[in-house]
Structures are given as structure tokens and as C-alpha cells.
Scaffold this active site. Structure first.
Site, short mmCIF file in Angstrom:
data_model
loop_
_atom_site.label_atom_id
_atom_site.label_comp_id
_atom_site.label_asym_id
_atom_site.label_seq_id
_atom_site.Cartn_x
_atom_site.Cartn_y
_atom_site.Cartn_z
N TYR A 225 0.81 -1.22 0.00
CA TYR A 225 0.00 0.00 0.00
C TYR A 225 0.84 1.26 0.00
O TYR A 225 0.35 2.32 -0.36
CB TYR A 225 -1.06 0.02 1.11
CG TYR A 225 -0.62 -0.48 2.46
CD1 TYR A 225 0.11 0.33 3.32
CD2 TYR A 225 -0.97 -1.75 2.88
CE1 TYR A 225 0.49 -0.13 4.56
CE2 TYR A 225 -0.59 -2.21 4.13
CZ TYR A 225 0.14 -1.39 4.98
OH TYR A 225 0.52 -1.84 6.21
N ILE B 167 -12.24 15.79 -11.57
CA ILE B 167 -11.72 14.79 -10.65
C ILE B 167 -12.14 13.38 -11.09
O ILE B 167 -11.52 12.40 -10.68
CB ILE B 167 -12.09 15.08 -9.18
CG1 ILE B 167 -13.59 15.20 -8.96
CG2 ILE B 167 -11.35 16.32 -8.70
CD1 ILE B 167 -14.00 15.37 -7.49
N LYS C 274 -13.10 16.39 -2.94
CA LYS C 274 -12.74 17.78 -3.23
C LYS C 274 -13.52 18.66 -2.23
O LYS C 274 -14.53 19.28 -2.58
CB LYS C 274 -13.09 18.12 -4.68
CG LYS C 274 -12.58 19.44 -5.17
CD LYS C 274 -12.88 19.60 -6.67
CE LYS C 274 -12.38 20.92 -7.20
NZ LYS C 274 -12.64 21.06 -8.64
#
Length: 134
Positions: free
Chosen positions: A54, A73, A109
Site C-alpha cells: 500500500y 476529478i 474535493k
């Protein structure tokens, strides 16, 4: 059976958005990545090569979040998901089989230019190996 590995809350400053000030000043984005795989082999062997690192996933996502500005996005989430699957495909170069069944990327966002009181704006892209092979 599919196990899950999650990376949540990766923060990065990027310049994504359609508005001039978003491209000029940038803003903070938050990324969550969920990976579906069978990690029973890794659990048995206790070896990193038998699972997904990860830290590598975080580096890939961070590089895209802070990289080339995108209008949407949605594009950023898709680029991260596709890059993670492509990196998993690269395991073959090391003599290892790909591990991932699917990947899901959510881009938050929280400072989106919305003139109302809100907590978050987010998109999620989910990509699977099955769809890539079809």
C-alpha cells in the site's frame, strides 16, 4: 472470495478543476483507494511479494494527484485506478501473477467552488480486471 485493502485519507495538493483560480492556486484533495484481491496466500506466507504494497499504491495516487492538472476529478480518479491495475499487471515482469480483482478510487474535493454550505464533493471510479480483459 475477495479480501479488501483500503488506503484512506491520502492528502495531496493539486491543481485540478475547470476554473482559472483552481488551476492557479490549487487546493487540497483527499483520496481513498480500495483494492479487492484474495490475500490468503500472503496471510499464509507472511511475505510482502504475495500481496499489494500500500506504500506503492499511495505513491502512485499521490503522484497523479499532484501531477498534470485535469479539469475533472473523474479523470483523476480514473487515472489512479488504471495506474494501480497497470502496476499490478507489471508483477509479471518479476515472475509474479497479478493479484487485483478490482480497484475503487474516491477523490474528495472538500473545497470545491460551490457557493453553499457543504461537507464534501467526491467521485468514485471502480475498475476491474474482468472489464479490462473483455
Amino acid at each position: 472470495m475477495a479480501d479488501r485493502i483500503e488506503l484512506k485519507g491520502l492528502k495531496a495538493h493539486g491543481y485540478h478543476g475547470c476554473l482559472d483560480f483552481e488551476r492557479r492556486d490549487g487546493q487540497d484533495f483527499i483520496c481513498d483507494v480500495t483494492l479487492w484481491l484474495d490475500f490468503s496466500g500472503a496471510a499464509a506466507s507472511d511475505e510482502l511479494d504475495d500481496t499489494v504494497n500500500y506504500a506503492d499504491i499511495a505513491a502512485t495516487a499521490h503522484g497523479i494527484l499532484t501531477g498534470t492538472p485535469r479539469n475533472l476529478i473523474e479523470t483523476v480518479a480514473t487515472e489512479i485506478a488504471e495506474a494501480v491495475l497497470a502496476d499490478d499487471d507489471g508483477r509479471a515482469e518479476r515472475g509474479l501473477s497479478p493479484l487485483l480483482h478490482a480497484v475503487e478510487v474516491t477523490i474528495h474535493k472538500p473545497h470545491a467552488p460551490i457557493p453553499l454550505d457543504f461537507d464534501d464533493a467526491a467521485v468514485t471510479a471502480r475498475r476491474s480486471r474482468k472489464k479490462r480483459l473483455a
